[in-house]
Motif scaffolding. Structure first.
Motif, PDB file in Angstrom:
ATOM      1  N   GLY A   7      39.755  53.037  82.416  1.00 12.12           N
ATOM      2  CA  GLY A   7      38.417  53.095  81.822  1.00 12.12           C
ATOM      3  C   GLY A   7      37.437  52.180  82.534  1.00 12.12           C
ATOM      4  O   GLY A   7      36.269  52.544  82.770  1.00 12.12           O
ATOM      5  N   TRP A   8      37.922  50.997  82.836  1.00  8.05           N
ATOM      6  CA  TRP A   8      37.058  50.068  83.565  1.00  8.05           C
ATOM      7  C   TRP A   8      36.680  50.620  84.928  1.00  8.05           C
ATOM      8  O   TRP A   8      35.518  50.605  85.340  1.00  8.05           O
ATOM      9  N   THR A  17      34.152  53.635  84.561  1.00  2.95           N
ATOM     10  CA  THR A  17      32.762  53.203  84.298  1.00  2.95           C
ATOM     11  C   THR A  17      32.140  52.540  85.531  1.00  2.95           C
ATOM     12  O   THR A  17      30.942  52.724  85.819  1.00  2.95           O
ATOM     13  N   GLU A  63      28.868  53.907  87.401  1.00  3.90           N
ATOM     14  CA  GLU A  63      27.716  53.020  87.586  1.00  3.90           C
ATOM     15  C   GLU A  63      27.320  52.935  89.054  1.00  3.90           C
ATOM     16  O   GLU A  63      26.126  52.920  89.387  1.00  3.90           O
ATOM     17  N   ALA A 111      23.842  52.309  78.907  1.00  3.73           N
ATOM     18  CA  ALA A 111      25.082  52.606  78.177  1.00  3.73           C
ATOM     19  C   ALA A 111      26.298  52.435  79.069  1.00  3.73           C
ATOM     20  O   ALA A 111      27.322  51.856  78.667  1.00  3.73           O
ATOM     21  N   VAL A 112      26.204  52.947  80.314  1.00  3.46           N
ATOM     22  CA  VAL A 112      27.325  52.803  81.247  1.00  3.46           C
ATOM     23  C   VAL A 112      27.556  51.336  81.586  1.00  3.46           C
ATOM     24  O   VAL A 112      28.692  50.859  81.644  1.00  3.46           O
ATOM     25  N   THR A 133      29.214  49.687  78.698  1.00  2.00           N
ATOM     26  CA  THR A 133      30.634  50.087  78.620  1.00  2.00           C
ATOM     27  C   THR A 133      31.467  49.336  79.642  1.00  2.00           C
ATOM     28  O   THR A 133      32.588  48.887  79.355  1.00  2.00           O
ATOM     29  N   GLY A 177      32.010  45.992  78.477  1.00  2.00           N
ATOM     30  CA  GLY A 177      32.969  46.028  77.374  1.00  2.00           C
ATOM     31  C   GLY A 177      34.401  46.039  77.879  1.00  2.00           C
ATOM     32  O   GLY A 177      35.268  45.305  77.361  1.00  2.00           O
ATOM     33  N   PHE A 178      34.697  46.883  78.880  1.00  2.00           N
ATOM     34  CA  PHE A 178      36.039  46.901  79.455  1.00  2.00           C
ATOM     35  C   PHE A 178      36.380  45.563  80.109  1.00  2.00           C
ATOM     36  O   PHE A 178      37.527  45.093  80.035  1.00  2.00           O
TER      37      PHE A 178
END
Length: 283
Positions: A47-48, A51, A55, A67-68, A71, A74-75
């Motif tokens: 996931g990291w 994203t 990006e 948002a990206v 995220t 967040g990761f």
């Protein structure tokens, strides 16, 4: 410069993903089968990475998505949290806590790389900038040289003018000294007894009964007096007229002023007789 910024980001991202995967497998391996723990670790890293790739794609297109970006952060925070939680469960957490910041550091490096890409210039643009800077330096050097040359020229001109003025002043001083000596010699000659007797002998036949007095001319403006035809005056009449004009104002008039008014009144007399009458009246 691109490799200098993207290289550390890639290396730190890879290390962070390996550490996160290893910690998840070790942490969850005792509670569930290790393949499941491996899938969880790969999910976090995947996931990291996804994203991050998205990006980077938006950045390559000149676009940006909050948002990206959120995220991705967040990761990164999730991976950091996993490492911190694992470190706190160990007997010696210092070593794990020392590497727990790597996911966030990798994210910061990618952000710095993105900032560099948005401000990076091509080689042609950099060459143009260097050319403009060099042209400005050349113009500044030429301007400084021109100012120095003009200053030198002005200094030379002022020096020449000053020297010429000094030469003129010296010539004027020499001329004044020469005139002073000549004037002094003429005055001494006039006042000499032999000169007076010689001049008296010359003028005795022209002006009988009048003793000539020779006076140096006076420097200054001269008022022209028109020639008038008038009957000749005797010495007594001349003395009377001169005395009357001389004392017409208080204080008494000078010889020059008296002579101007004498002729302006229509009287006629030679300079020698008029000056002799002046001396007789003044005496």
């Amino acid at each position: 410069m691109n490799a200098r910024t993207v290289g550390p980001a890639v290396a730190m991202t890879a290390v962070s993903m390996v550490l996160t995967l290893a910690v998840v497998v070790m942490w969850l391996g005792g509670a569930m089968p290790w393949p499941v723990a491996l899938v969880v670790g790969l999910g976090i890293d995947g996931g990291w990475l996804a994203t991050l790739a998205y990006e980077r794609r938006l950045a390559a297109q000149g676009d940006h998505s909050h948002a990206v970006t959120a995220t991705g952060w967040g990761f990164g925070m999730l991976a950091t949290g996993v490492l911190v939680a694992h470190a706190l469960g160990e007997e010696s957490p210092g070593a794990w806590l020392a590497v727990a910041w790597l996911p966030l550091a990798a994210k910061l490096l990618w952000m710095i790389h993105g900032l560099w890409e948005r401000t990076a210039l091509t080689s042609s643009a950099l060459g143009a900038i260097r050319g403009i800077q060099q042209e400005a330096r050349d113009e500044a050097a030429v301007a400084r040289a021109r100012l120095r040359a003009e200053a030198g020229t002005e200094e030379t001109r002022l020096t020449a003018v000053t020297q010429a003025g000094a030469r003129v002043a010296k010539v004027q001083a020499r001329t004044a000294r020469t005139l002073s000596r000549a004037w002094s010699a003429l005055s001494d000659t006039r006042d000499g007894e032999d000169t007076g007797r010689a001049l008296t002998c010359v003028t005795r036949g022209v002006t009988p009964g009048v003793t000539p007095a020779w006076t140096l001319p006076v420097w200054g403006p001269v008022d022209p007096v028109p020639a008038l035809e008038a009957p000749a005056l005797t010495n007594d009449q001349l003395d009377q007229v001169v005395d009357q004009i001389r004392h017409s104002e208080t204080p008494a008039l000078s010889y020059r002023e008296m002579a101007v008014r004498f002729r302006a009144a229509g009287h006629s007399a030679s300079e020698v007789r008029l000056r002799a009458a002046w001396k007789r009246v003044a005496a």
